[in-house]
Enzyme design. Sequence first.
Site, mmCIF file in Angstrom:
data_model
loop_
_atom_site.group_PDB
_atom_site.id
_atom_site.type_symbol
_atom_site.label_atom_id
_atom_site.label_comp_id
_atom_site.label_asym_id
_atom_site.label_seq_id
_atom_site.Cartn_x
_atom_site.Cartn_y
_atom_site.Cartn_z
ATOM 1 N N ASN A 127 -56.946 -31.645 -35.385
ATOM 2 C CA ASN A 127 -56.134 -30.852 -34.505
ATOM 3 C C ASN A 127 -55.057 -31.820 -33.730
ATOM 4 O OD1 ASN A 127 -54.850 -28.458 -33.125
ATOM 5 N ND2 ASN A 127 -56.180 -29.321 -31.379
ATOM 6 N N ASP A 195 -52.147 -33.117 -29.356
ATOM 7 C CA ASP A 195 -52.183 -32.566 -30.756
ATOM 8 C C ASP A 195 -51.338 -33.191 -31.808
ATOM 9 O OD1 ASP A 195 -53.521 -30.411 -29.135
ATOM 10 O OD2 ASP A 195 -52.938 -28.995 -30.877
ATOM 11 N N ASP A 225 -62.678 -29.223 -36.799
ATOM 12 C CA ASP A 225 -62.820 -29.250 -35.339
ATOM 13 C C ASP A 225 -61.570 -28.215 -34.948
ATOM 14 O OD1 ASP A 225 -63.885 -29.859 -32.784
ATOM 15 O OD2 ASP A 225 -61.855 -30.472 -32.526
ATOM 16 N N GLU A 267 -64.083 -24.611 -37.775
ATOM 17 C CA GLU A 267 -64.731 -24.015 -36.180
ATOM 18 C C GLU A 267 -63.614 -23.092 -35.931
ATOM 19 O OE1 GLU A 267 -63.973 -26.103 -32.896
ATOM 20 O OE2 GLU A 267 -65.662 -25.092 -31.779
HETATM 21 C C1 ACG Z 1 -64.391 -28.120 -30.426
HETATM 22 C C2 ACG Z 1 -65.548 -29.048 -30.406
HETATM 23 C C3 ACG Z 1 -65.990 -29.508 -29.122
HETATM 24 C C4 ACG Z 1 -65.055 -30.388 -28.717
HETATM 25 C C5 ACG Z 1 -63.392 -29.695 -29.028
HETATM 26 C C6 ACG Z 1 -62.353 -30.773 -28.825
HETATM 27 C C7 ACG Z 1 -63.341 -28.741 -29.873
HETATM 28 O O1 ACG Z 1 -66.657 -28.180 -30.989
HETATM 29 O O2 ACG Z 1 -67.020 -30.190 -28.983
HETATM 30 O O3 ACG Z 1 -64.973 -30.685 -27.285
HETATM 31 O O4 ACG Z 1 -62.117 -31.754 -29.938
HETATM 32 C C8 ACG Z 1 -62.460 -24.016 -27.534
HETATM 33 C C9 ACG Z 1 -62.087 -24.473 -28.878
HETATM 34 C C10 ACG Z 1 -63.083 -24.970 -29.670
HETATM 35 C C11 ACG Z 1 -63.444 -26.266 -28.923
HETATM 36 C C12 ACG Z 1 -64.151 -25.535 -27.499
HETATM 37 C C13 ACG Z 1 -64.678 -26.830 -26.607
HETATM 38 N N1 ACG Z 1 -64.486 -26.564 -29.611
HETATM 39 O O5 ACG Z 1 -61.665 -23.051 -29.456
HETATM 40 O O6 ACG Z 1 -62.243 -25.296 -30.785
HETATM 41 O O7 ACG Z 1 -63.004 -25.169 -26.795
HETATM 42 C C14 ACG Z 1 -64.126 -19.165 -25.587
HETATM 43 C C15 ACG Z 1 -63.050 -19.267 -26.586
HETATM 44 C C16 ACG Z 1 -63.294 -20.444 -27.554
HETATM 45 C C17 ACG Z 1 -63.367 -21.829 -26.615
HETATM 46 C C18 ACG Z 1 -64.330 -21.582 -25.393
HETATM 47 C C19 ACG Z 1 -64.358 -22.886 -24.893
HETATM 48 O O8 ACG Z 1 -63.472 -18.174 -27.482
HETATM 49 O O9 ACG Z 1 -62.391 -20.658 -28.484
HETATM 50 O O10 ACG Z 1 -63.521 -22.811 -27.537
HETATM 51 O O11 ACG Z 1 -64.164 -20.407 -24.780
HETATM 52 O O12 ACG Z 1 -65.458 -22.548 -23.833
HETATM 53 C C20 ACG Z 1 -68.645 -16.422 -25.025
HETATM 54 C C21 ACG Z 1 -67.408 -15.884 -25.717
HETATM 55 C C22 ACG Z 1 -66.660 -17.086 -26.216
HETATM 56 C C23 ACG Z 1 -66.293 -18.097 -25.385
HETATM 57 C C24 ACG Z 1 -67.725 -18.576 -25.169
HETATM 58 C C25 ACG Z 1 -67.530 -19.800 -24.159
HETATM 59 O O13 ACG Z 1 -69.389 -16.941 -26.450
HETATM 60 O O14 ACG Z 1 -67.678 -14.577 -26.624
HETATM 61 O O15 ACG Z 1 -65.552 -16.341 -26.714
HETATM 62 O O16 ACG Z 1 -65.537 -19.144 -26.076
HETATM 63 O O17 ACG Z 1 -68.482 -17.564 -24.506
HETATM 64 O O18 ACG Z 1 -66.597 -19.268 -22.966
HETATM 65 C C26 ACG Z 1 -65.056 -31.924 -26.805
HETATM 66 C C27 ACG Z 1 -66.172 -32.364 -26.271
HETATM 67 C C28 ACG Z 1 -66.256 -31.641 -24.860
HETATM 68 C C29 ACG Z 1 -65.163 -31.911 -24.158
HETATM 69 C C30 ACG Z 1 -63.707 -31.617 -24.990
HETATM 70 C C31 ACG Z 1 -62.577 -31.956 -24.135
HETATM 71 O O19 ACG Z 1 -67.225 -31.881 -27.139
HETATM 72 O O20 ACG Z 1 -67.395 -31.976 -24.290
HETATM 73 O O21 ACG Z 1 -64.931 -30.886 -22.887
HETATM 74 O O22 ACG Z 1 -63.707 -32.253 -26.281
#
Ligand code: ACG
Length: 527
Positions: A127, A195, A225, A267
């Site tokens: 992405n 992006d 990812d 994911e």
């Molecule tokens: C992927 C990877 C992650 C990586 C990146 C960037 C993307 O797994 O390790 O971080 O390459 C969003 C995105 C995901 C992303 C995460 C980090 N993960 O959708 O693709 O951010 C909500 C949203 C999610 C969101 C999340 C963020 O629904 O979409 O994910 O918040 O915290 C409950 C709720 C649920 C909520 C969660 C969390 O479960 O039901 O909806 O999710 O609580 O609040 C990499 C590094 C990181 C760094 C980043 C910049 O690994 O450490 O910070 O890059």
Amino acid sequence: MKKLTVVLLTFLIGFNTVAAENWWSDAVFYEIFVRSFYDSDGDGVGDLNGMTEKLDYLNDGDPATDTDLEIDGIWLMPIFESGSYHGYDTDDYYAIDEEYGTMEDFEAFIAAAHERGIKVILDLVINHSSDDIDWFVNSVDRIDPYTDFYSWRDDLPVGEGWKVPWGGGSASSVWHYNKTRGQYFYGAFWSGMPDLNYDSEALREEIKSVAKFWLDKGVDGFRLDAARYLYELSADAQADAPETIQWWIDFNEYVKSVNEDTMLVGEVWTESENIKKYYQDGKGLDMCFDFDFASYVKGVAKMGKTDNYVEFWEEKIDDDTPDSFYALFIANHDTMRAFSYIGEGKFDRMELAAVLLLTSPGTPFLYYGEEIGIYQGEGTGDQAKRTPMQWNSTPDTAGFTTGTPWYDPATTESTYTVSFQTHYPGTLLDAYRKLIRIRKDNPEFRSLNIEFIDTGEDSKVIAFQRTDDDGAEISYVVANGSLESAEIELSFLSSASFADLMSGTTNTYPDGLVALDGKSYLILKQL
Ligand code: ACG
């Protein structure tokens, strides 16, 4: 003992019997953060040779032994050249990060895994890239074909509704100014992760050549990812855009043309309603992670919250997306360590979650260390979710390295180490090893057929039947999410004898009564 009487057995829901004919539907996967798994050269950072050394812990290739987990798929978190500790910002899509080793080390790892019957999928972060990659540097300098490898615009689009795609923020959260080029570029996560622009055909072709490069190295698939966010053509389509979904259809067709057995797991971190858009009647991604399952399964293990767990399964089974599309997991590298959520040290609860993970329809993914109860490490950053594997109780290192670990292990207490748990029956590791074998040795657990059994109003007991596709193999899972013991009446049990698949004993239940201690379970195979 609290007695729950279930007189009339009602099977709540029917079958979801789209059986998938592919290797990943029978596999159990293991997610590894390479930096934290095993350090072979004492620099404090886990590496590819370290993983190769530890493969026998995961699967020694010999079905006759029972001292390995016997997983059959590994998901490597990012291993390409990157400037960050996590690797989710790629500097070179064709090179192994030198902290992890060389390309030869990678090829040796792949060969050793395949020798043991283990497939390997890579985390493919397409992405976005890093902003150090030459693609971005050339794009800033408007050198073709990179000029449009990223999404550029002259002005900051205030007032159009741009935001962080998963909620919050504003245009300036995702549009970042680059003074060299004099324009704004789009970066959903932050300015250091621009992006990639999938509207550029040159970029799409480049991404396909990246995939082919690694497939030609023997990689068996990819974890995709941030799969929701590839296209961002307008503020109202920053996630799940139709163009993004079409890209995944095209990309899957492409990777299957290189190797027909390639698996793509996405994911797509959102509600199930959105996740299933990526199925596209089997032409989209092969699987997507089931984030709802990850939430609900912990609710059963921790609090005995069985109502929304059963409702969740009802909805999933009733809808037209086969359960084989969903990759099940308890926790991953982005979420708090499951043991910390469920209750550190409460191994019986963690084992209950593992039972539901490994006896349910859908491909299960373990997150490294969950099988020994690794809990959240020190600190509030994501590193605390990704601490070094705890091999033994060596002070400060847990046997992960002979040097200084890049991050402290969550603990070196022997109870939470492989060396302690591998030698004793009844440990969490022992349970995982047995549950994985139960899944592999009994086809009913690898089918999509599940029927929940009503255990009564407000019951904290989950009960379901699993059958193989021709109905010859029938097993029952009964799990008590309550701290209190429970006795339930399952009248159908009175008419047969059963093998308790965890203890190996044969039992009969002439009065149809099953007694369960708090946070305990039974896996009963009809003989
Ligand atoms: C992927 C990877 C992650 C990586 C990146 C960037 C993307 O797994 O390790 O971080 O390459 C969003 C995105 C995901 C992303 C995460 C980090 N993960 O959708 O693709 O951010 C909500 C949203 C999610 C969101 C999340 C963020 O629904 O979409 O994910 O918040 O915290 C409950 C709720 C649920 C909520 C969660 C969390 O479960 O039901 O909806 O999710 O609580 O609040 C990499 C590094 C990181 C760094 C980043 C910049 O690994 O450490 O910070 O890059």
